[in-house]
Design a protein around this motif. Structure first.
Motif, PDB file in Angstrom:
ATOM      1  N   GLY A 170       7.936   7.544 -11.270  1.00 27.48           N
ATOM      2  CA  GLY A 170       6.827   8.151 -11.997  1.00 27.48           C
ATOM      3  C   GLY A 170       5.907   8.937 -11.085  1.00 27.48           C
ATOM      4  O   GLY A 170       5.501  10.064 -11.418  1.00 27.48           O
ATOM      5  N   ILE A 171       5.564   8.376  -9.927  1.00 26.93           N
ATOM      6  CA  ILE A 171       4.668   9.078  -9.002  1.00 26.93           C
ATOM      7  C   ILE A 171       5.376  10.278  -8.389  1.00 26.93           C
ATOM      8  O   ILE A 171       4.762  11.331  -8.165  1.00 26.93           O
ATOM      9  N   PHE A 172       6.684  10.151  -8.116  1.00 29.02           N
ATOM     10  CA  PHE A 172       7.435  11.305  -7.595  1.00 29.02           C
ATOM     11  C   PHE A 172       7.389  12.461  -8.592  1.00 29.02           C
ATOM     12  O   PHE A 172       7.105  13.612  -8.223  1.00 29.02           O
ATOM     13  N   MET A 173       7.661  12.171  -9.862  1.00 33.91           N
ATOM     14  CA  MET A 173       7.604  13.215 -10.883  1.00 33.91           C
ATOM     15  C   MET A 173       6.200  13.801 -10.992  1.00 33.91           C
ATOM     16  O   MET A 173       6.036  15.031 -11.098  1.00 33.91           O
ATOM     17  N   LEU A 248      -2.459  14.216  -0.386  1.00 31.83           N
ATOM     18  CA  LEU A 248      -2.638  13.258  -1.479  1.00 31.83           C
ATOM     19  C   LEU A 248      -2.349  11.831  -0.999  1.00 31.83           C
ATOM     20  O   LEU A 248      -3.085  10.892  -1.334  1.00 31.83           O
ATOM     21  N   SER A 249      -1.270  11.666  -0.223  1.00 33.21           N
ATOM     22  CA  SER A 249      -0.951  10.328   0.282  1.00 33.21           C
ATOM     23  C   SER A 249      -2.011   9.857   1.261  1.00 33.21           C
ATOM     24  O   SER A 249      -2.366   8.671   1.293  1.00 33.21           O
ATOM     25  N   PHE A 250      -2.536  10.790   2.073  1.00 30.14           N
ATOM     26  CA  PHE A 250      -3.580  10.420   3.032  1.00 30.14           C
ATOM     27  C   PHE A 250      -4.845   9.957   2.316  1.00 30.14           C
ATOM     28  O   PHE A 250      -5.565   9.081   2.796  1.00 30.14           O
ATOM     29  N   LEU A 251      -5.114  10.540   1.147  1.00 32.03           N
ATOM     30  CA  LEU A 251      -6.284  10.132   0.370  1.00 32.03           C
ATOM     31  C   LEU A 251      -6.027   8.853  -0.431  1.00 32.03           C
ATOM     32  O   LEU A 251      -6.922   8.376  -1.134  1.00 32.03           O
ATOM     33  N   GLY A 252      -4.813   8.315  -0.343  1.00 35.33           N
ATOM     34  CA  GLY A 252      -4.488   7.091  -1.065  1.00 35.33           C
ATOM     35  C   GLY A 252      -4.104   7.306  -2.505  1.00 35.33           C
ATOM     36  O   GLY A 252      -4.038   6.342  -3.272  1.00 35.33           O
ATOM     37  N   LEU A 253      -3.827   8.565  -2.901  1.00 36.20           N
ATOM     38  CA  LEU A 253      -3.494   8.870  -4.292  1.00 36.20           C
ATOM     39  C   LEU A 253      -2.036   9.262  -4.457  1.00 36.20           C
ATOM     40  O   LEU A 253      -1.650   9.768  -5.511  1.00 36.20           O
ATOM     41  N   GLY A 254      -1.243   9.040  -3.437  1.00 37.36           N
ATOM     42  CA  GLY A 254       0.167   9.388  -3.520  1.00 37.36           C
ATOM     43  C   GLY A 254       1.010   8.175  -3.882  1.00 37.36           C
ATOM     44  O   GLY A 254       0.721   7.446  -4.831  1.00 37.36           O
ATOM     45  N   PHE A 255       2.045   7.941  -3.094  1.00 41.06           N
ATOM     46  CA  PHE A 255       2.960   6.841  -3.350  1.00 41.06           C
ATOM     47  C   PHE A 255       2.320   5.509  -2.972  1.00 41.06           C
ATOM     48  O   PHE A 255       1.355   5.462  -2.205  1.00 41.06           O
ATOM     49  N   PRO A 256       2.844   4.397  -3.509  1.00 43.03           N
ATOM     50  CA  PRO A 256       2.264   3.080  -3.204  1.00 43.03           C
ATOM     51  C   PRO A 256       2.429   2.727  -1.734  1.00 43.03           C
ATOM     52  O   PRO A 256       3.246   3.322  -1.031  1.00 43.03           O
ATOM     53  N   ASP A 258       3.868   0.366  -0.082  1.00 38.69           N
ATOM     54  CA  ASP A 258       5.174  -0.073   0.413  1.00 38.69           C
ATOM     55  C   ASP A 258       6.239   1.011   0.297  1.00 38.69           C
ATOM     56  O   ASP A 258       7.416   0.749   0.558  1.00 38.69           O
ATOM     57  N   PHE A 259       5.852   2.227  -0.085  1.00 38.47           N
ATOM     58  CA  PHE A 259       6.795   3.342  -0.221  1.00 38.47           C
ATOM     59  C   PHE A 259       6.379   4.413   0.781  1.00 38.47           C
ATOM     60  O   PHE A 259       5.448   5.171   0.534  1.00 38.47           O
ATOM     61  N   PRO A 260       7.039   4.480   1.950  1.00 36.46           N
ATOM     62  CA  PRO A 260       6.512   5.311   3.037  1.00 36.46           C
ATOM     63  C   PRO A 260       6.699   6.811   2.797  1.00 36.46           C
ATOM     64  O   PRO A 260       7.741   7.269   2.334  1.00 36.46           O
ATOM     65  N   THR A 261       5.664   7.558   3.100  1.00 37.43           N
ATOM     66  CA  THR A 261       5.732   9.008   3.287  1.00 37.43           C
ATOM     67  C   THR A 261       4.927   9.308   4.551  1.00 37.43           C
ATOM     68  O   THR A 261       4.177   8.455   5.038  1.00 37.43           O
ATOM     69  N   TRP A 262       5.080  10.495   5.094  1.00 40.93           N
ATOM     70  CA  TRP A 262       4.344  10.820   6.311  1.00 40.93           C
ATOM     71  C   TRP A 262       2.839  10.733   6.088  1.00 40.93           C
ATOM     72  O   TRP A 262       2.102  10.252   6.944  1.00 40.93           O
ATOM     73  N   GLY A 263       2.358  11.203   4.944  1.00 41.41           N
ATOM     74  CA  GLY A 263       0.937  11.105   4.650  1.00 41.41           C
ATOM     75  C   GLY A 263       0.481   9.668   4.506  1.00 41.41           C
ATOM     76  O   GLY A 263      -0.631   9.301   4.926  1.00 41.41           O
ATOM     77  N   ARG A 264       1.315   8.838   3.877  1.00 45.09           N
ATOM     78  CA  ARG A 264       0.959   7.425   3.696  1.00 45.09           C
ATOM     79  C   ARG A 264       0.916   6.699   5.038  1.00 45.09           C
ATOM     80  O   ARG A 264       0.057   5.842   5.272  1.00 45.09           O
ATOM     81  N   ILE A 265       1.848   7.010   5.950  1.00 41.49           N
ATOM     82  CA  ILE A 265       1.841   6.393   7.279  1.00 41.49           C
ATOM     83  C   ILE A 265       0.566   6.778   8.025  1.00 41.49           C
ATOM     84  O   ILE A 265      -0.042   5.950   8.721  1.00 41.49           O
ATOM     85  N   LEU A 266       0.144   8.032   7.882  1.00 47.99           N
ATOM     86  CA  LEU A 266      -1.119   8.463   8.483  1.00 47.99           C
ATOM     87  C   LEU A 266      -2.298   7.685   7.893  1.00 47.99           C
ATOM     88  O   LEU A 266      -3.181   7.230   8.621  1.00 47.99           O
TER      89      LEU A 266
END
Length: 312
Positions: A170-173, A248-256, A258-266
Motif C-alpha cells: 500500500g505504501i509503495f503504491m 519522505l522516508s527521512f521525514l518518517g512518512l515513507g515505509f515502516p 522495519d522496511f529499509p530504504t535509503w531515506g529510512r536508514i538515514l
C-alpha cells in the motif's frame, strides 16, 4: 568503364549503419556520462544480485536481548563490513535492500510520470482546442508546493491503502502514485514544444493532406520523433523520484521502520549521527552517487540524441 575498387564495393553492399550505434559512439565521448553509467550499473548490480551473495536478513533482530545488546552499534568487521545499527541489524544488507526499494520507487514513479507527461504533452501540442485547457492545468500543478502536497497525500491515503493492500504494498503504491502525479509537468511542457514543431514538418503535412487519421499520425510520425527528449526526461525523473522518496522516508512518512530504504536508514541514524557518523554517511553516499550518476547519464543522452551534436 573503370572497375570500382573492392573496398568501395564492400562499402556499398554493407547494410546501413544503425543510428543507435551513432548514439552510442557519441555517448562514449561524454566521459562523465560513461562513468555515471558504470557507477549506476554497479549500484544496480549490488542492490539486485547482492542479496543473493550476502544472505543476512536486513530486518533480523536477535530475539535474545543480551545478544542484541552485544550486536548493536558495532563498527565495521569481517562479519558486518559496514557495521550494525541500533538494533543489531546488518547495515550492508539494509543498504542493499533499501537501494532495491528506492530505485524501484524511482523507476516506477518515473514511468508513471513519463506516461502522464507524454500523453498530456502530445494532446496539447497536436490538438489546438485542448492546448489551453491542458497547459492551464500544467501551470496549476507547477504552482503547487510539491512537498506539502506530497505530505497531504501520504497523510490522507496511507492508512486506507495499507489496510486494503497491506502495509508495504500500500505504501509503495501511494509513494509511486504521489511522486508520479506531481512530477509530470516538465515532461509535458517539453513534449508539447517538440510536437508543436513537428506537426508543421513536411511529412506530417503530407500525411494530413492524404487523410491520415490523427491517431495514426501521432503514433507513426510524432511519438517516434519525441523519444529523444522523453528518454532524457526519464533519466532525470529517476533521480528526482529517488530524492523525493528519500525525503519522505527521512521525514518518517515513507515505509515502516522495519522496511529499509535509503531515506529510512538515514532517518533512523539521525539521533546518533555524532556517535556513529558512518550510519549517516553510507546511505547519504549511496543516494548521492545514484542521483549524480543518473544525472550524468541524462546529460550524455541529451548530447548523444541531439543530431546537431552527434557526428561532430
Amino acid at each position: 568503364m573503370t572497375d570500382m575498387p573492392a573496398s568501395k564495393v564492400d562499402a556499398a553492399l554493407k547494410p546501413p549503419r544503425n543510428q543507435w550505434w551513432d548514439v552510442w559512439d557519441q555517448f562514449k565521448t561524454h566521459k562523465g556520462a560513461l562513468v555515471g553509467l558504470i557507477i549506476f550499473s554497479l549500484i544496480l548490480f549490488g542492490v539486485t544480485l547482492g542479496p543473493f551473495l550476502w544472505r543476512i536478513d536486513p530486518t533480523y533482530v536477535d530475539p535474545n536481548p543480551v545478544n542484541m545488546l552485544k550486536l548493536r552499534n558495532q563498527g565495521p568487521s569481517f562479519a558486518h563490513p559496514f557495521g550494525t545499527d541500533q538494533l543489531g541489524r546488518d547495515l550492508l544488507a539494509r543498504l542493499m535492500a533499501g537501494g532495491k526499494v528506492s530505485i524501484a520507487v524511482g523507476m516506477t514513479a518515473m514511468l508513471l510520470s513519463l506516461l502522464l507527461g507524454t500523453l498530456i504533452g502530445v494532446l496539447a501540442g497536436f490538438f489546438r482546442r485542448l492546448d489551453g485547457i491542458l497547459m492551464s492545468m500544467t501551470d496549476l500543478f507547477l504552482s503547487l508546493p510539491l512537498l506539502p502536497l506530497l505530505l497531504l497525500m501520504v497523510t490522507l491515503f496511507r492508512e486506507p491503502l495499507s489496510q486494503r493492500f497491506g502495509t508495504e504494498a500500500g505504501i509503495f503504491m501511494l509513494i509511486v502514485v504521489a511522486i508520479g502525479v506531481t512530477s509530470w509537468m516538465q515532461t509535458a511542457r517539453i513534449v508539447r514544444g517538440e510536437v508543436l514543431a513537428l506537426k508543421e514538418r513536411e511529412y506530417v503535412l503530407a500525411a494530413r493532406s492524404i487523410g491520415t487519421p490523427a491517431r495514426r499520425m501521432v503514433l507513426r510520425h510524432i511519438l517516434p520523433n519525441v523519444m529523444s527528449p522523453i528518454m532524457v526526461s526519464a533519466t532525470l525523473g529517476i533521480a528526482n523520484a529517488i530524492i523525493t522518496e528519500s525525503a519522505l522516508s527521512f521525514l518518517g512518512l515513507g515505509f515502516p521502520p522495519d522496511f529499509p530504504t535509503w531515506g529510512r536508514i538515514l532517518f533512523d541514524a539521525v539521533d546518533q549521527m555524532q556517535l556513529y557518523p558512518l550510519r549517516v554517511i553510507l546511505p547519504g553516499v549511496a543516494i548521492s552517487l545514484t542521483v549524480l550518476s543518473v544525472n550524468y547519464i541524462g546529460d550524455g543522452l541529451r548530447d548523444a540524441l541531439d543530431p546537431r551534436i552527434r557526428g561532430r
